[in-house]
Design a protein around this motif. Sequence first.
Motif, mmCIF file in Angstrom:
data_model
loop_
_atom_site.group_PDB
_atom_site.id
_atom_site.type_symbol
_atom_site.label_atom_id
_atom_site.label_comp_id
_atom_site.label_asym_id
_atom_site.label_seq_id
_atom_site.Cartn_x
_atom_site.Cartn_y
_atom_site.Cartn_z
ATOM 1 N N SER B 53 0.826 -1.201 0.000
ATOM 2 C CA SER B 53 0.000 0.000 0.000
ATOM 3 C C SER B 53 0.861 1.253 0.000
ATOM 4 N N ARG B 54 2.169 1.132 0.428
ATOM 5 C CA ARG B 54 3.072 2.265 0.284
ATOM 6 C C ARG B 54 3.642 2.322 -1.128
ATOM 7 N N ALA B 55 3.892 1.150 -1.687
ATOM 8 C CA ALA B 55 4.590 1.132 -2.972
ATOM 9 C C ALA B 55 3.657 1.481 -4.120
ATOM 10 N N ALA B 56 2.373 1.163 -3.961
ATOM 11 C CA ALA B 56 1.459 1.354 -5.092
ATOM 12 C C ALA B 56 0.733 2.683 -4.974
ATOM 13 N N GLU B 57 0.333 3.181 -6.112
ATOM 14 C CA GLU B 57 -0.436 4.420 -6.110
ATOM 15 C C GLU B 57 -1.849 4.172 -5.591
ATOM 16 N N GLU B 58 -2.489 3.216 -6.202
ATOM 17 C CA GLU B 58 -3.873 2.885 -5.841
ATOM 18 C C GLU B 58 -3.891 1.441 -5.355
ATOM 19 N N THR B 59 -4.480 1.227 -4.241
ATOM 20 C CA THR B 59 -4.486 -0.130 -3.709
ATOM 21 C C THR B 59 -5.885 -0.486 -3.240
ATOM 22 N N LEU B 60 -6.197 -1.749 -3.394
ATOM 23 C CA LEU B 60 -7.477 -2.249 -2.905
ATOM 24 C C LEU B 60 -7.379 -2.731 -1.468
ATOM 25 N N HIS B 61 -6.175 -2.708 -0.886
ATOM 26 C CA HIS B 61 -5.938 -3.276 0.445
ATOM 27 C C HIS B 61 -6.410 -4.721 0.496
ATOM 28 N N SER B 62 -6.081 -5.451 -0.544
ATOM 29 C CA SER B 62 -6.597 -6.825 -0.596
ATOM 30 C C SER B 62 -6.004 -7.696 0.499
ATOM 31 N N GLY B 63 -4.797 -7.389 0.956
ATOM 32 C CA GLY B 63 -4.213 -8.191 2.031
ATOM 33 C C GLY B 63 -5.002 -8.063 3.320
ATOM 34 N N GLN B 64 -5.339 -6.827 3.666
ATOM 35 C CA GLN B 64 -6.103 -6.659 4.902
ATOM 36 C C GLN B 64 -7.514 -7.202 4.752
ATOM 37 N N ALA B 65 -8.121 -7.032 3.577
ATOM 38 C CA ALA B 65 -9.458 -7.584 3.372
ATOM 39 C C ALA B 65 -9.425 -9.107 3.502
ATOM 40 N N LEU B 66 -8.398 -9.726 2.889
ATOM 41 C CA LEU B 66 -8.295 -11.185 2.992
ATOM 42 C C LEU B 66 -8.026 -11.606 4.428
ATOM 43 N N THR B 67 -7.275 -10.781 5.181
ATOM 44 C CA THR B 67 -7.036 -11.120 6.583
ATOM 45 C C THR B 67 -8.336 -11.122 7.372
ATOM 46 N N LEU B 68 -9.166 -10.104 7.128
ATOM 47 C CA LEU B 68 -10.455 -10.078 7.835
ATOM 48 C C LEU B 68 -11.313 -11.275 7.447
ATOM 49 N N PHE B 69 -11.310 -11.613 6.167
ATOM 50 C CA PHE B 69 -12.096 -12.771 5.735
ATOM 51 C C PHE B 69 -11.544 -14.057 6.337
ATOM 52 N N THR B 70 -10.208 -14.140 6.418
ATOM 53 C CA THR B 70 -9.619 -15.344 7.002
ATOM 54 C C THR B 70 -9.973 -15.474 8.474
ATOM 55 N N ILE B 71 -9.992 -14.326 9.173
ATOM 56 C CA ILE B 71 -10.347 -14.386 10.593
ATOM 57 C C ILE B 71 -11.786 -14.869 10.751
ATOM 58 N N ALA B 72 -12.676 -14.357 9.904
ATOM 59 C CA ALA B 72 -14.077 -14.777 10.010
ATOM 60 C C ALA B 72 -14.223 -16.259 9.669
ATOM 61 N N ILE B 73 -13.507 -16.697 8.617
ATOM 62 C CA ILE B 73 -13.619 -18.104 8.237
ATOM 63 C C ILE B 73 -12.997 -18.989 9.306
ATOM 64 N N ALA B 74 -11.930 -18.489 9.974
ATOM 65 C CA ALA B 74 -11.335 -19.274 11.044
ATOM 66 C C ALA B 74 -12.301 -19.420 12.211
ATOM 67 N N ALA B 75 -13.072 -18.361 12.480
ATOM 68 C CA ALA B 75 -14.059 -18.465 13.550
ATOM 69 C C ALA B 75 -15.117 -19.513 13.190
ATOM 70 N N ALA B 76 -15.587 -19.483 11.940
ATOM 71 C CA ALA B 76 -16.553 -20.493 11.507
ATOM 72 C C ALA B 76 -15.944 -21.892 11.571
ATOM 73 N N GLU B 77 -14.672 -21.978 11.165
ATOM 74 C CA GLU B 77 -14.015 -23.286 11.139
ATOM 75 C C GLU B 77 -13.867 -23.851 12.539
ATOM 76 N N ILE B 78 -13.538 -22.989 13.494
ATOM 77 C CA ILE B 78 -13.336 -23.513 14.842
ATOM 78 C C ILE B 78 -14.675 -23.936 15.442
ATOM 79 N N GLY B 79 -15.761 -23.235 15.065
ATOM 80 C CA GLY B 79 -17.057 -23.657 15.556
ATOM 81 C C GLY B 79 -17.465 -25.017 15.017
ATOM 82 N N ILE B 80 -17.336 -25.179 13.696
ATOM 83 C CA ILE B 80 -17.688 -26.462 13.084
ATOM 84 C C ILE B 80 -16.757 -27.561 13.578
ATOM 85 N N GLY B 81 -15.467 -27.227 13.672
ATOM 86 C CA GLY B 81 -14.507 -28.244 14.103
ATOM 87 C C GLY B 81 -14.786 -28.728 15.507
ATOM 88 N N LEU B 82 -15.105 -27.787 16.398
ATOM 89 C CA LEU B 82 -15.397 -28.213 17.766
ATOM 90 C C LEU B 82 -16.702 -28.987 17.833
#
Lengths: 206, 129
Positions: B53-82
């Motif tokens: 996000s520093r190197a690029a002019e325009e960024t979608l912040h896809s890394g942070q968006a994917l991190t938030l999605f991963t956290i949510a999916i991890a919460a779902a995964e831990i619920g189903i797994g347990l």
Amino acid sequence: MNLAAAVHLASAPPVPHAQHGFLSPTGVEIAFLLVGLVTLGAALVTVTTRQLVHAALWLVVALGGLAVEYLLLTAEFIAWVQVLIYVGSVVVLLLFGLMLTKAPIGRSPDADSGNRWAALAVAVAAAVALVWVVVDAFRTTWIDLDGPAAGTTEVTGTFLFRHWVLPFEALSVLLLAALVGAIVLSRKARADADTTPAVHGKEGAR
Amino acid sequence: MHLAYPAVLSALLFCTGLYGVLARRNAILVLMSVELMLNAVNLNLVAFDVWLSRAAEETLHSGQALTLFTIAIAAAEIGIGLAIVLAVHRNRGTSDIDKLRDTAEGPEPEGPDAEGPGTPAAEKAEASA
């Protein structure tokens, strides 16, 4: 050849911070390193301790350390989400799972399976390979942490609801499906519990 | 900050989780190790997103968006797994994944549930029933 590649990379345009040096770590780097050591140590204790509840509690330390690392990387919103979801709910769920499966409180000698040495070999080989590749690839890359934060709540809300709305909504459907799935799994187990003697009798006969 | 710090920490955390997944015997400890691996990936995503996000002019912040999605999916995964682990524990009386060998193809044809440590519990249940 590596040196030549490094010199080439250092003179390449995508490195605007060539004034950084390896031997002059900034305060943020020192803080990151110390918190990273704590996080890694807690993670190692998590996967090696023989007391199951202690593993869950050390996991809290590891995940909290990762939240601090997110803060140091100026990703504030993700740091608080990490604290809320991981430390707040996932570890609590894990502790409830440990209690509900009647995990032994003290040391359980069979926490590790017999293939732990093969697992150790695989993990060490993967660690050596990954660290080697990563260090070799990004040795001349610096993150610019000055200026406005990269992950404040405002920035997060902007990109999340401007560019990522559809995955966000799809994720809510997935969470609903996970909720329903967890309820169905638990209900089915409870329905089976009514016919437990028959099931156990069948298993004993087998 | 040098990019190698978060990248190396993420690699080491991932390998710690990998060891835990391979070496642990309790299913809930395996889930904890999976959480460690997911968190290592999240750290990588955040670090590279801040860098790009520093190197690029325009960024979608896809890394942070994917991190938030991963956290949510991890919460779902831990619920189903347990939920799955609890269902297995109720049915089998154990959450030891080394004893769940119903689908294993091995040298012994019957599998360890015929002569494994789960058999005395089943026999006891039969005797009590």
